[in-house]
Scaffold this motif. Sequence first.
Motif, mmCIF file in Angstrom:
data_model
loop_
_atom_site.group_PDB
_atom_site.id
_atom_site.type_symbol
_atom_site.label_atom_id
_atom_site.label_comp_id
_atom_site.label_asym_id
_atom_site.label_seq_id
_atom_site.Cartn_x
_atom_site.Cartn_y
_atom_site.Cartn_z
ATOM 1 N N THR A 167 0.919 -1.296 -0.028
ATOM 2 C CA THR A 167 -0.068 0.053 0.082
ATOM 3 C C THR A 167 0.832 1.183 0.178
ATOM 4 O OG1 THR A 167 -1.612 -1.140 1.210
ATOM 5 C CG2 THR A 167 -1.917 1.384 1.293
ATOM 6 N N VAL A 168 1.889 1.348 0.778
ATOM 7 C CA VAL A 168 3.114 2.388 0.783
ATOM 8 C C VAL A 168 3.626 2.720 -0.378
ATOM 9 C CG1 VAL A 168 2.574 2.770 3.516
ATOM 10 C CG2 VAL A 168 4.754 1.449 2.357
ATOM 11 N N GLY A 169 3.742 1.455 -1.340
ATOM 12 C CA GLY A 169 4.305 1.664 -2.576
ATOM 13 C C GLY A 169 5.853 0.981 -2.821
ATOM 14 N N PHE A 170 6.188 0.230 -1.798
ATOM 15 C CA PHE A 170 7.511 -0.472 -1.990
ATOM 16 C C PHE A 170 7.708 -1.178 -3.294
ATOM 17 C CE2 PHE A 170 8.148 0.552 2.642
ATOM 18 C CZ PHE A 170 9.300 0.811 2.608
ATOM 19 N N PRO A 171 6.755 -1.808 -3.829
ATOM 20 C CA PRO A 171 6.950 -2.546 -5.143
ATOM 21 C C PRO A 171 7.577 -1.544 -6.324
ATOM 22 C CG PRO A 171 5.211 -3.704 -3.901
ATOM 23 C CD PRO A 171 5.452 -2.353 -3.146
ATOM 24 N N GLU A 172 6.492 -0.622 -6.195
ATOM 25 C CA GLU A 172 6.928 0.466 -7.362
ATOM 26 C C GLU A 172 8.312 1.188 -7.213
ATOM 27 O OE1 GLU A 172 3.968 0.546 -5.527
ATOM 28 O OE2 GLU A 172 2.523 0.056 -6.966
ATOM 29 N N TYR A 173 8.516 1.414 -6.035
ATOM 30 C CA TYR A 173 9.764 2.063 -5.596
ATOM 31 C C TYR A 173 11.109 1.059 -6.115
ATOM 32 C CZ TYR A 173 13.897 3.349 -2.814
ATOM 33 O OH TYR A 173 15.176 3.823 -2.407
ATOM 34 N N TYR A 174 10.873 -0.117 -5.819
ATOM 35 C CA TYR A 174 11.761 -1.019 -6.233
ATOM 36 C C TYR A 174 11.997 -1.198 -7.550
ATOM 37 C CZ TYR A 174 12.353 -2.268 -1.232
ATOM 38 O OH TYR A 174 12.566 -2.296 0.369
ATOM 39 N N GLU A 175 10.868 -1.059 -8.279
ATOM 40 C CA GLU A 175 10.949 -1.014 -9.633
ATOM 41 C C GLU A 175 11.643 -0.051 -10.335
ATOM 42 O OE1 GLU A 175 10.560 -1.979 -13.844
ATOM 43 O OE2 GLU A 175 10.460 -3.559 -12.018
ATOM 44 N N THR A 176 11.337 1.092 -9.858
ATOM 45 C CA THR A 176 11.929 2.305 -10.148
ATOM 46 C C THR A 176 13.339 2.110 -10.042
ATOM 47 O OG1 THR A 176 10.130 3.598 -9.834
ATOM 48 C CG2 THR A 176 12.144 4.850 -10.117
ATOM 49 N N GLU A 177 13.820 1.708 -8.971
ATOM 50 C CA GLU A 177 15.310 1.723 -8.461
ATOM 51 C C GLU A 177 15.797 0.592 -9.295
ATOM 52 O OE1 GLU A 177 16.977 1.264 -3.983
ATOM 53 O OE2 GLU A 177 15.965 -0.562 -4.731
ATOM 54 N N ARG A 178 15.234 -0.552 -9.819
ATOM 55 C CA ARG A 178 15.836 -1.596 -10.717
ATOM 56 C C ARG A 178 15.766 -0.922 -12.084
ATOM 57 N NH1 ARG A 178 14.416 -3.917 -14.739
ATOM 58 N NH2 ARG A 178 12.302 -3.489 -14.973
ATOM 59 N N ARG A 179 14.847 -0.136 -12.553
ATOM 60 C CA ARG A 179 14.980 0.613 -14.006
ATOM 61 C C ARG A 179 16.161 1.547 -14.004
ATOM 62 N NH1 ARG A 179 9.813 2.345 -13.700
ATOM 63 N NH2 ARG A 179 10.257 4.196 -15.249
ATOM 64 N N PHE A 180 16.411 2.249 -12.952
ATOM 65 C CA PHE A 180 17.356 3.534 -12.750
ATOM 66 C C PHE A 180 18.454 3.177 -11.687
ATOM 67 C CE2 PHE A 180 13.343 5.178 -14.118
ATOM 68 C CZ PHE A 180 13.597 5.691 -15.522
ATOM 69 N N PRO A 181 19.492 2.159 -11.932
ATOM 70 C CA PRO A 181 20.293 1.775 -11.175
ATOM 71 C C PRO A 181 21.396 2.851 -11.036
ATOM 72 C CG PRO A 181 20.841 0.694 -13.087
ATOM 73 C CD PRO A 181 19.382 1.320 -13.344
ATOM 74 N N ASP A 182 21.831 3.029 -9.633
ATOM 75 C CA ASP A 182 22.970 3.834 -9.247
ATOM 76 C C ASP A 182 24.255 3.438 -9.612
ATOM 77 O OD1 ASP A 182 24.081 6.306 -8.298
ATOM 78 O OD2 ASP A 182 23.608 5.650 -6.094
ATOM 79 N N ASP A 183 24.683 3.139 -10.896
ATOM 80 C CA ASP A 183 25.856 2.820 -11.075
ATOM 81 C C ASP A 183 26.748 3.896 -11.442
ATOM 82 O OD1 ASP A 183 24.824 0.346 -11.337
ATOM 83 O OD2 ASP A 183 24.187 0.360 -13.301
#
Length: 184
Positions: A167-183
């Motif tokens: 509900t608070v959005g962790f799955p979406e947050y993790y998906e965004t993190e996956r799509r835009f890695p901090d490399d």
Amino acid sequence: EDQTFPKRCTFAKGLQVVSRAQAVTRLKAALEARDRARQRGQDLLVIGRTDCRMATNVDDGLEEALWRCKAFEDAGADIVYFEGPQSAQEMESLNSSIGVPTMLAQVERPGTPVLSPAECESLGYNIVLFGLTLLNVKVAATKAALASLKSGVHPRQLVGFDELYETVGFPEYYETERRFPDDE
């Protein structure tokens, strides 16, 4: 919107509205902007709203609210509503004189009936708002949880952790993190 500046909650002390002429002029400005937006292919509705039912600078708030709503309809508002009707009869009075869709805001306030969506529809309303209901429920739940914790008992009315997490959005947050890695 026909309140004076600064705008306030309809049920706040000292609420005042502008003159009839100013209210209609404000609405006409919004309608002109709506029409320009529609010419550009945008979909926009204008709601003619009055707060004069509860205003301190109006003698007969109900009659003035009905007058303004009719004037808003005549000017071209897509939807009209007046804030703060005091009874089911007042709620119904708007729809007996208006031909455009109407909106009703339901507020859990002493002395004001709160009707079900079906009851509002039977009075002629097309849109019903319960704008403070969720806030009210959240405050009640927070107070109950704090009282429970204060008494040494863990609150029992909880959603499951997985549901809270989603509900608070962790799955979406993790998906965004996956799509835009901090490399770096």
